[in-house]
Write an enzyme that holds these catalytic residues in place. Structure first.
Site, PDB file in Angstrom:
ATOM      1  N   ARG A 396       0.867  -1.178   0.000  1.00  0.00           N
ATOM      2  CA  ARG A 396       0.000   0.000   0.000  1.00  0.00           C
ATOM      3  C   ARG A 396       0.905   1.229   0.000  1.00  0.00           C
ATOM      4  NH1 ARG A 396      -4.978  -2.173   1.663  1.00  0.00           N
ATOM      5  NH2 ARG A 396      -4.828  -3.854   3.198  1.00  0.00           N
ATOM      6  N   HIS A 456       3.296  -9.377   0.693  1.00  0.00           N
ATOM      7  CA  HIS A 456       3.029  -8.479   1.803  1.00  0.00           C
ATOM      8  C   HIS A 456       4.319  -7.953   2.432  1.00  0.00           C
ATOM      9  CE1 HIS A 456       1.384  -7.590   5.978  1.00  0.00           C
ATOM     10  NE2 HIS A 456       0.517  -6.967   5.213  1.00  0.00           N
TER      11      HIS A 456
END
Length: 832
Positions: A396, A456
């Site tokens: 993100r 991730h």
């Protein structure tokens, strides 16, 4: 019990660790965390606008829970899934219990606003008014505002034989309007409260507001003239976010993600919040057309959606807020803003890579500024003529990301740039799609992810041609490369020139673009290939130390502990005698304090002004035993292990995501991690402790005890370190903490956290331990009673709310135990 871990598991007789009663439910545990978040809005010790901020946060968090978790459960039910979780519940049972737990939370939130926060805001001069509270002149101004600024944005959508039932978007606030024509049945009309207009309409520049939905409701005659308005009701829908496609059969990952985003817009409704006084015709129409069960309908008094109320925290009212915090430059890194006139040529030529060459740097956000640390690392890499390549993994990032801009600049400057952008990052898919296109337009090679896995890991690598050859500079973190969340999320990062870590990142980044994920790494723990095995090995190693009579300790700070296999390993370690402290922000399946199973485990949770997001793993690894001259059989090595990284102890992180966790080996950095863990375990302001039934109790200072607020202390210590030339992070004198968390390397006993027999050590919660004589031993267990009586001069009851027993160790230290059985086991190991 044996497997490929290489270390046998402790396997006590007569204990069934598959018993569902030993495991808490994942979903209900997350809702328990949200109750702790809601408590921050209820807690009168918090400043008023901080309480309002948490009221807003609760809405966002619960919306996401409903979209992801309840939506996923409903999807399983519709698919006919009946498989039970580790805690013994089917999807249908979990779905019901989640709704049953969620409903009173939402009612409590509404009650908090209506009965507490709104009146207190009014007392502070911030009025949230009903329309009836407005003066005639104010009503005229609101009508003018509606007609000029709101009415043109509205589109009433009626449902009748000539119009199909309207589409209602996810989480939008709507007004249901029931009108009666001159002839025929009442008509249902949906009016969307426009999200592009201020939700709280300000009156005359004062701190007086009226909700936009009230302005719309009271001026409907301008929108719907010539009809009789029978009734109106505010309502809000939440749609399922669990829309998936099989990646194995997708022809193009980008097309698949775009299709998922489109399907999510029209996904099934899984919750409706509605005015409890809604007309039956409105309620029945919505329930029938949206195919909702009674349990999915929540009767709540408005405002229904509190997200926009967070805007009140922007008011210039410092008297109603926490003291502001500005992230600080890291004291180890050269200040890029220092005046050039005061610098020598050598100082001006110095780079962040020179600082890293002098030793690893531990970053701690939001205490350390993201822009002056991580962003600088990438920005200098982009413009350094000696840098050959820059690689980064993006999960993100901000919509105006300077991180992405630095990567583009690096490519423009002739560096080789490779970026891994995870398109499947939930709710960030659209933002990441846009960045992928931007990066590719600038000629940067972008990998989108791995089939069947989410990437991730939070890692970046800089390859630099120095005088001594090509060097590798690495960043391994616990948080995203997101400049905005770095201001409010507590995260750690390691900047290092360690060659082994750099080579591991070379291997990892090559795996993103190659055919498969490599299975061999030098230092990093990487999931899904090595991390589960190595974590399991470390837990079992502690159990073996405990079985051999050596002190053993595990401290883990994670966001979630959900994986049943890891929980089972921790239970086994506890039964072997390992002392375990788990600092788990939200989901935790493990039950502490179960007699004979988890007596040696404590579970803590901290909820404060910043979101705790860092992951730290500590394994003692026989360190105290190795340092004791009185131990006959010191273990090999005897150095504690510290790790930080991106992975929680959840099945998804260990098996279905690419994660990276790095060891922290520098003693000075280990002391900083120890300092952080010690503070959390001593916190008596924001820390909660779990009971064995899964409930939590908040910790409070006792009479005369200083307040220990982890985040506040870390802010003060960061400012203190910034002002010091010789930066050392140690325990503040005002907050004594006794801990058996050890620091590796050549450090003193005091730095390592040990104590001597002559000292009266402080307990974990800050109170001095008075060596009280043992109370009369309860004669409930003959063997245990004999042990306690036989060694009466070797144990005592400390002045601590966490530990009930303290055992003197052969090296003159103290071993704090939570239970009687634990004390007996320690005495028998040390002295029998």
């Amino acid at each position: 019990m044996t497997d490929d871990v290489g270390v046998p598991a402790y396997d006590p007789d007569g204990v069934d660790l598959t018993d569902p009663d030993l495991y808490l439910n994942r979903e209900l545990s997350e809702l328990a965390f949200q109750r702790r978040v809601l408590h921050e809005a209820l807690d009168e010790r918090n400043p008023l606008l901080e309480r309002v901020r948490f009221l807003s946060i609760v809405t966002r968090n619960l919306d996401e829970f409903v979209m992801k978790r309840i939506g996923g459960l409903k999807q399983q039910i519709q698919a006919g899934v009946t498989e039970r979780t580790a805690d013994g519940r089917t999807p249908a049972e979990q779905w019901e219990e989640c709704h049953d737990a969620l409903a009173p939370m939402l009612r409590r939130q509404a009650e908090c606003y209506r009965e507490t926060l709104r009146p207190v805001l009014a007392e502070a001069g911030i009025d949230i008014l009903d329309y009836d509270d407005l003066s005639p002149a104010e009503r005229r101004r609101m009508r003018d505002y509606f007609e000029e600024s709101v009415l043109p944005t509205l589109t009433p959508l009626s449902f009748d034989p000539a119009h199909p039932f309207p589409f209602i978007s996810n989480r939008s606030l709507s007004l249901a309007v029931l009108t009666r024509p001159e002839q025929g049945d009442p008509t249902f009309t949906r009016v969307k409260i426009p999200p592009n207009r201020p939700r709280l309409v300000q009156l005359d520049g004062d701190s007086r507001y009226v909700p936009l939905e009230e302005v719309v409701r009271e001026n409907l005659d301008l929108l719907l003239p010539n009809v009789d308005i029978v009734d109106t009701a505010l309502f809000r829908l939440t749609r399922n976010a669990e829309v998936r496609r099989d990646e194995e059969v997708a022809e193009d990952l980008i097309d698949m993600i775009e299709e998922v985003l489109e399907q999510r817009r029209f996904a099934s409704v899984v919750r409706m919040e509605i005015d409890p006084e809604a007309h039956p015709r409105i309620r029945d129409t919505l329930q029938e057309q949206l195919d909702l069960e009674d349990r999915e309908i929540y009767d709540l008094e408005g405002p229904l959606d509190y997200r926009a109320f967070g805007a009140l925290t922007d008011l210039d009212r410092p008297d109603l807020k926490l003291e502001s915090w500005t992230p600080q430059p890291h004291p180890r890194l050269r200040d890029p803003d220092s005046t050039a006139l005061a610098q020598t040529d050598a100082e001006r030529a110095r780079t962040i890579f020179d600082d890293i060459d002098e030793g690893d740097v531990l970053l701690h956000h939001p205490y350390h500024d993201f822009g002056d640390t991580v962003q600088r690392f990438l920005s200098e890499a982009a413009n350094d003529p000696d840098v050959l390549a820059v690689k980064a993994a993006i999960y993100r990032t901000a919509s105006d990301s300077q991180v992405i801009q630095s990567l583009i600049e690096a490519a423009e400057n002739g560096k080789q740039v490779a970026v891994m952008v995870e398109l499947k990052a939930r709710f960030d898919e659209q933002n990441n799609l846009e960045w992928v296109r931007r990066l590719e337009e600038n000629g940067i090679h972008v990998a989108y992810g791995t089939i069947g896995l989410k990437t991730h890991t939070k890692t970046a690598l800089v390859v630099r041609d120095d005088d001594d050859g090509v060097n590798l500079y690495s960043h391994v973190g616990t948080g995203n490369y997101h400049s905005e969340t770095a201001k409010g999320y507590v995260d750690l990062g390691l900047l290092t020139a360690d060659r082994d870590i750099g080579q591991d990142l070379v291997t990892l980044f090559n795996s993103f673009t190659g055919p498969a994920l490599d299975e061999e790494f030098r230092k990093l723990l990487v999931s899904p290939v090595t991390m589960r095995r190595e974590l399991t090995r470390a837990i079992r190693r502690e159990a073996r130390h405990a079985q051999a009579g050596r002190p053993a300790r595990i401290v883990a700070k994670v966001n979630g502990l959900e994986d049943p296999d890891i929980v089972e390993e921790l239970y086994r370690a506890s039964m072997a005698g390992v002392d375990i402290d788990l600092i788990v922000r939200d989901i935790c399946r493990l039950r502490p304090g179960i007699e004979g199973i988890s007596e040696n485990v404590s579970v803590h949770s901290v909820v404060g002004r910043f979101l705790e997001h860092s992951r730290i793993f500590y394994f003692e690894n026989g360190a105290r035993a190795a340092r004791s001259s009185e131990m006959d059989d010191p273990p090999q090595g005897g150095e504690p292990d510290y790790y930080i990284g991106s992975a929680d102890w959840m099945t998804r992180n260990l098996d279905y995501r690419v994660e990276a966790v790095t060891p922290v080996e520098d003693p000075a950095l280990r002391r900083q991690l120890k300092f952080n863990l010690d503070l959390v375990l001593a916190d008596n302001r924001k820390r909660w402790v779990m009971e064995s039934d899964g409930s939590y109790s908040q910790q409070y200072p006792r009479d005369g005890e200083p307040v220990v607020n982890t985040q506040e202390i870390l802010m003060r210590e960061t400012l203190k370190a910034r002002r010091q030339e010789d930066v050392t992070v140690g325990l503040p004198a005002d907050y004594p903490v006794d801990s058996d968390i050890l620091v590796g390397g050549d450090v003193s006993d005091e730095q390592a956290g040990s104590s001597t027999a002559a000292d009266a050590p402080a307990t974990d919660d800050g109170a001095s331990a008075s060596e009280n004589a043992p109370d009369e031993v309860e004669a409930t267990d003959g063997g245990a009673t004999d042990t306690l009586e036989r060694h009466a001069n070797r144990w005592y009851r400390p002045d601590s709310r966490t530990y009930d027993y303290a055992v003197r160790t052969p090296d003159g230290g103290r071993r704090y135990l939570k239970t009687r059985d634990g004390a007996v086991q320690a005495l028998e190991r040390y002295y029998d």
